[in-house]
Design an enzyme around this catalytic site. Structure first.
Site, PDB file in Angstrom:
ATOM      1  N   HIS A   1      11.883   1.105   1.374  1.00  0.00           N
ATOM      2  CA  HIS A   1      11.536   0.088   1.892  1.00  0.00           C
ATOM      3  C   HIS A   1      12.263  -0.824   2.974  1.00  0.00           C
ATOM      4  CE1 HIS A   1       8.173  -0.469  -1.077  1.00  0.00           C
ATOM      5  NE2 HIS A   1       8.685  -1.057  -2.213  1.00  0.00           N
TER       6      HIS A   1
ATOM      7  N   SER B   1       0.363  -9.961  -4.713  1.00  0.00           N
ATOM      8  CA  SER B   1       0.097  -8.862  -5.314  1.00  0.00           C
ATOM      9  C   SER B   1       1.644  -8.981  -6.103  1.00  0.00           C
ATOM     10  CB  SER B   1       0.163  -7.797  -3.867  1.00  0.00           C
ATOM     11  OG  SER B   1       0.045  -6.524  -4.541  1.00  0.00           O
TER      12      SER B   1
ATOM     13  N   GLY C   1      -6.841  -4.015  -5.978  1.00  0.00           N
ATOM     14  CA  GLY C   1      -6.460  -2.743  -4.075  1.00  0.00           C
ATOM     15  C   GLY C   1      -7.697  -3.732  -4.094  1.00  0.00           C
TER      16      GLY C   1
ATOM     17  N   ARG D   1      -3.623  -2.209  -9.207  1.00  0.00           N
ATOM     18  CA  ARG D   1      -4.147  -3.752  -9.655  1.00  0.00           C
ATOM     19  C   ARG D   1      -5.440  -4.310  -9.096  1.00  0.00           C
ATOM     20  NH1 ARG D   1      -4.840  -9.690  -8.497  1.00  0.00           N
ATOM     21  NH2 ARG D   1      -4.647  -8.765  -6.678  1.00  0.00           N
TER      22      ARG D   1
ATOM     23  N   GLY E   1       0.831  -1.039   0.292  1.00  0.00           N
ATOM     24  CA  GLY E   1      -0.336   0.089   0.009  1.00  0.00           C
ATOM     25  C   GLY E   1       0.864   1.356   0.398  1.00  0.00           C
TER      26      GLY E   1
HETATM   27  P1  A3P Z   1      -3.055  -5.478  -4.872  1.00  0.00           P
HETATM   28  O1  A3P Z   1      -2.334  -5.813  -6.512  1.00  0.00           O
HETATM   29  O2  A3P Z   1      -3.725  -6.723  -4.617  1.00  0.00           O
HETATM   30  O3  A3P Z   1      -4.301  -4.952  -6.254  1.00  0.00           O
HETATM   31  P2  A3P Z   1       2.694  -1.474  -3.600  1.00  0.00           P
HETATM   32  O4  A3P Z   1       2.054   0.421  -3.638  1.00  0.00           O
HETATM   33  O5  A3P Z   1       3.615  -0.924  -2.133  1.00  0.00           O
HETATM   34  O6  A3P Z   1       3.286  -1.343  -4.423  1.00  0.00           O
HETATM   35  O7  A3P Z   1       1.388  -1.440  -3.055  1.00  0.00           O
HETATM   36  C1  A3P Z   1       0.497  -1.777  -4.607  1.00  0.00           C
HETATM   37  C2  A3P Z   1      -1.042  -2.853  -3.680  1.00  0.00           C
HETATM   38  O8  A3P Z   1      -1.883  -1.866  -3.159  1.00  0.00           O
HETATM   39  C3  A3P Z   1      -1.679  -3.127  -4.617  1.00  0.00           C
HETATM   40  O9  A3P Z   1      -2.768  -3.891  -4.403  1.00  0.00           O
HETATM   41  C4  A3P Z   1      -2.432  -1.852  -5.344  1.00  0.00           C
HETATM   42  O10 A3P Z   1      -3.494  -2.206  -6.409  1.00  0.00           O
HETATM   43  C5  A3P Z   1      -2.847  -1.513  -3.930  1.00  0.00           C
HETATM   44  N1  A3P Z   1      -2.786   0.480  -4.280  1.00  0.00           N
HETATM   45  C6  A3P Z   1      -2.486   0.971  -5.244  1.00  0.00           C
HETATM   46  N2  A3P Z   1      -3.477   2.486  -4.743  1.00  0.00           N
HETATM   47  C7  A3P Z   1      -4.204   1.795  -4.219  1.00  0.00           C
HETATM   48  C8  A3P Z   1      -5.268   2.714  -3.699  1.00  0.00           C
HETATM   49  N3  A3P Z   1      -5.086   3.806  -3.502  1.00  0.00           N
HETATM   50  N4  A3P Z   1      -5.843   2.245  -2.652  1.00  0.00           N
HETATM   51  C9  A3P Z   1      -6.272   1.246  -2.741  1.00  0.00           C
HETATM   52  N5  A3P Z   1      -5.388   0.059  -2.631  1.00  0.00           N
HETATM   53  C10 A3P Z   1      -4.160   0.661  -3.261  1.00  0.00           C
END
Ligand code: A3P
Length: 293
Positions: free
Chosen positions: A106, A136, A261, A259, A45
């Site tokens: 990270h 994810s 979310g 993707r 997230g």
């Molecule tokens: P999913 O692959 O389960 O959809 P990061 O930003 O740490 O790379 O994490 C990516 C994950 O956070 C992905 O999860 C993405 O879809 C989700 N994500 C990114 N932006 C988001 C938002 N505004 N609200 C909710 N989830 C979000």
């Protein structure tokens, strides 16, 4: 592209190409008292947290409808220290960032530079259910390589052994969690699932922690809802800059970071025996700590 995982100091697994960046960041970064560091485990997230923190902290500078978030890559507004800034530089020029600066990382707590740990700069950490995080990440890697996902069983076996970018996930989350208990004014610990469940409360708590609480007037005017909408998955996914832009420096498309979310998408991929195995590992490693609500 082949990812070579290397183990640093028995502490964590990282992609071979970013070891030098992690070391340069650790050795050379000089935190300022007003800095905010967004520390996350990959695919937990980070992008959402970048949007929320940037918006909350800059809301008196830019009206929400004129926020740079509408037109600028989030990963430029809030760059990663080890991927963007220190990737090819021992001492990148950070003068273009005006205070209060917001950076993302990270890197695990134990490897943060002393200037972050010993100054009064603040850290916000977000973690996520490791089963969703795993799926994810597995799908993210495939998207960025424009390939079918790798063998699920193999990737899962590695994750169960903690071999993931910046893994093991349990060490990463546990160290930040412990630090947040010891220093609640310095480290704010959030969960992706809490953001999904009650974004308004998380925005309020985050704004309080960041030292820019929402005024009663703002609450009455619906600013919390506006921030929530501006940073929401659907809104950001449909921005032109997300559809066409690329994340700063590393060339990954902005759209790759959004993707589905959702919470619980792992159920569409993992067998019951896989989920039971990883849940058991997580329970053993984190019992009585991060997993407590
Ligand atoms: P999913 O692959 O389960 O959809 P990061 O930003 O740490 O790379 O994490 C990516 C994950 O956070 C992905 O999860 C993405 O879809 C989700 N994500 C990114 N932006 C988001 C938002 N505004 N609200 C909710 N989830 C979000």
């Amino acid at each position: 592209m082949v990812f070579i995982f290397m183990n640093i100091m028995d502490l964590l697994w990282v992609q071979g190409t970013c070891i030098n960046a992690v070391i340069s960041f650790q050795k050379h970064f000089q935190a300022q008292e007003s800095d905010v560091i967004l520390a996350t485990y990959p695919k937990s997230g980070t992008t959402w947290l970048k949007a929320l923190t940037f918006t909350i902290m800059n809301r008196s500078r830019f009206e929400l409808q004129n926020s740079p978030l509408h037109t600028t890559t989030l990963h430029q507004l809030v760059p990663f220290l080890e991927f963007d800034l220190y990737l090819n530089h021992q001492s990148p020029n950070l003068e273009c960032f005006s205070a209060p600066r917001i950076f993302a990382t990270h890197v695990p707590h134990a490897l943060l530079p002393g200037s972050i740990l010993n100054s009064s700069c603040r850290i916000v950490y977000v973690c996520r259910n490791p089963l969703d995080q795993f799926i994810s990440e597995w799908l993210f890697i495939a998207r960025t390589q424009d390939k079918e996902p790798s063998d699920l069983a193999e990737a899962f076996e590695r994750a169960c052994n903690g071999i993931q970018f910046f893994g093991p996930i349990w060490e990463h989350a546990l160290c930040y969690w412990k630090a947040s208990i010891e220093q609640p004014d310095k480290i704010f610990f959030l969960k992706y699932e809490d953001l999904k469940e009650d974004i308004a409360s998380c925005i309020n708590r985050l704004a309080d922690f960041l030292g820019c609480p929402l005024s009663e007037e703002e609450v009455t005017q619906g600013v919390v809802e506006e921030i929530s909408k501006l940073c929401s998955f659907d809104y950001i996914k449909n921005l032109e800059v997300t559809k066409t832009g690329r994340a700063y420096a590393n060339g990954v498309k902005n759209s790759h970071y959004l993707r589905k979310g959702e919470v619980g998408d792992w159920k569409n991929y993992l067998t019951p025996s896989m989920s039971e195995r990883l849940e058991k590992i997580i329970e053993e490693k984190l019992a009585g700590s991060v997993t407590k609500s």
